[in-house]
Design a protein around this motif. Structure first.
Motif, PDB file in Angstrom:
ATOM      1  N   GLU A   1      11.483  11.287  56.538  1.00  0.00           N
ATOM      2  CA  GLU A   1      11.827  12.605  56.363  1.00  0.00           C
ATOM      3  C   GLU A   1      13.074  12.479  55.456  1.00  0.00           C
ATOM      4  O   GLU A   1      13.388  13.233  54.529  1.00  0.00           O
ATOM      5  N   LYS A   2      13.918  11.777  55.937  1.00  0.00           N
ATOM      6  CA  LYS A   2      15.472  11.711  55.340  1.00  0.00           C
ATOM      7  C   LYS A   2      15.116  11.390  53.799  1.00  0.00           C
ATOM      8  O   LYS A   2      15.866  11.947  52.725  1.00  0.00           O
ATOM      9  N   ASP A   3      14.456  10.413  53.354  1.00  0.00           N
ATOM     10  CA  ASP A   3      14.064   9.871  52.148  1.00  0.00           C
ATOM     11  C   ASP A   3      13.615  11.235  51.212  1.00  0.00           C
ATOM     12  O   ASP A   3      13.572  11.150  50.182  1.00  0.00           O
TER      13      ASP A   3
ATOM     14  N   LYS B   1      13.617  14.359  51.667  1.00  0.00           N
ATOM     15  CA  LYS B   1      14.822  15.217  51.554  1.00  0.00           C
ATOM     16  C   LYS B   1      15.882  14.755  50.297  1.00  0.00           C
ATOM     17  O   LYS B   1      16.156  15.601  49.429  1.00  0.00           O
ATOM     18  N   GLU B   2      16.275  13.595  50.468  1.00  0.00           N
ATOM     19  CA  GLU B   2      16.956  13.001  49.211  1.00  0.00           C
ATOM     20  C   GLU B   2      16.291  13.265  47.983  1.00  0.00           C
ATOM     21  O   GLU B   2      16.951  13.366  46.986  1.00  0.00           O
TER      22      GLU B   2
ATOM     23  N   LYS C   1      16.647  16.597  46.652  1.00  0.00           N
ATOM     24  CA  LYS C   1      17.839  16.911  46.164  1.00  0.00           C
ATOM     25  C   LYS C   1      18.011  16.378  44.587  1.00  0.00           C
ATOM     26  O   LYS C   1      18.583  17.002  43.819  1.00  0.00           O
TER      27      LYS C   1
ATOM     28  N   GLU D   1      25.167  18.059  45.228  1.00  0.00           N
ATOM     29  CA  GLU D   1      24.378  18.169  46.462  1.00  0.00           C
ATOM     30  C   GLU D   1      24.661  19.337  47.277  1.00  0.00           C
ATOM     31  O   GLU D   1      23.741  19.757  48.203  1.00  0.00           O
TER      32      GLU D   1
ATOM     33  N   GLU E   1      21.919  21.708  49.370  1.00  0.00           N
ATOM     34  CA  GLU E   1      22.048  22.048  50.667  1.00  0.00           C
ATOM     35  C   GLU E   1      22.093  23.441  51.114  1.00  0.00           C
ATOM     36  O   GLU E   1      21.524  23.829  52.245  1.00  0.00           O
TER      37      GLU E   1
ATOM     38  N   TYR F   1      11.929  24.097  56.300  1.00  0.00           N
ATOM     39  CA  TYR F   1      12.910  23.379  55.372  1.00  0.00           C
ATOM     40  C   TYR F   1      12.578  23.479  54.063  1.00  0.00           C
ATOM     41  O   TYR F   1      13.322  24.078  53.106  1.00  0.00           O
TER      42      TYR F   1
END
Length: 209
Positions: free
Chosen positions: A127-129, A131-132, A135, A146, A150, A178
């Motif tokens: 999930e973090k990857d 989202k990155e 961005k 960034e 956000e 999200y």
């Protein structure tokens, strides 16, 4: 929807239809940029999606697609990206690497982002990857920092975003909220035993939309 129910075709066919319509007005070629990104959690699933594209290639033969994933040489992938890909099939970590280290990826034509096997993505901690990646893509498209991204999730509305999952739970709902404000859920739900209207002689399971 459940495994084996045709989820891959459910998004690849509309994707091809979209590309065919675009191609009628502006001839698609590899230099136009990336029109779609498909996130997939594993090397094997990336290859499976690429094979499905191979089968449908005659629908829009000038579309260039390719997979970015572990097990391939980074330099080979960099060459693919420099030449140009219209559809990127990728694992989140590998695309994140290229967003951070490979120049000249053109996202100005990006219209569709697909997150396949979203439940498995969450199980594997991607999930973090993802989202990155979002961005960095938006930063490259709109020259934003960034913090602005956000604080302004409305920016995601510039893309058609599809989240495909075999299961729906609170983690998937949170992820959907999200990326996709006001999303619509489409799929099939297995009926409870007490709600079945009939039994077939072959004991097929009944489904309702």
């Amino acid at each position: 929807s459940e495994t084996g129910s045709g989820k891959t075709l459910a998004y690849i066919i509309p994707l091809y239809q979209n590309l065919i319509e675009i191609n009628e007005f502006e001839k698609i070629n590899r230099k136009n940029g990336v029109y779609s990104i498909i996130f997939s959690p594993t090397h094997e699933l990336c290859l499976q999606i690429e094979k499905t594209f191979d089968k449908l290639r005659s629908c829009c033969i000038n579309v260039v697609y390719g997979a970015l994933m572990g097990g391939q040489k980074i330099e080979t992938e960099k060459k693919k990206l420099r030449k140009g890909l219209n559809v990127i099939i990728t694992t989140p970590g590998r695309l994140l690497y290229h967003l951070q280290n490979t120049e000249n990826i053109n996202f100005t034509t990006l219209k569709m982002i697909i997150i396949d096997e979203a439940d498995l993505m969450l199980d594997l901690g991607f999930e973090k990857d993802i989202k990155e990646c979002f961005k960095l893509i938006i930063q490259k498209c709109d020259n934003l920092n960034e913090n602005e991204i956000e604080l302004n999730p409305e920016l995601f509305k510039k893309f058609k975003i599809f989240l495909i999952s075999a299961t729906i739970d609170n983690r998937i709902r949170k992820m959907s909220n999200y990326f996709m404000k006001g999303f619509k859920a489409i799929g099939f739900e297995k009926e409870d035993e007490k709600d079945k209207l009939m039994e077939t002689e072959n004991n097929y399971e009944l489904f309702k939309v």
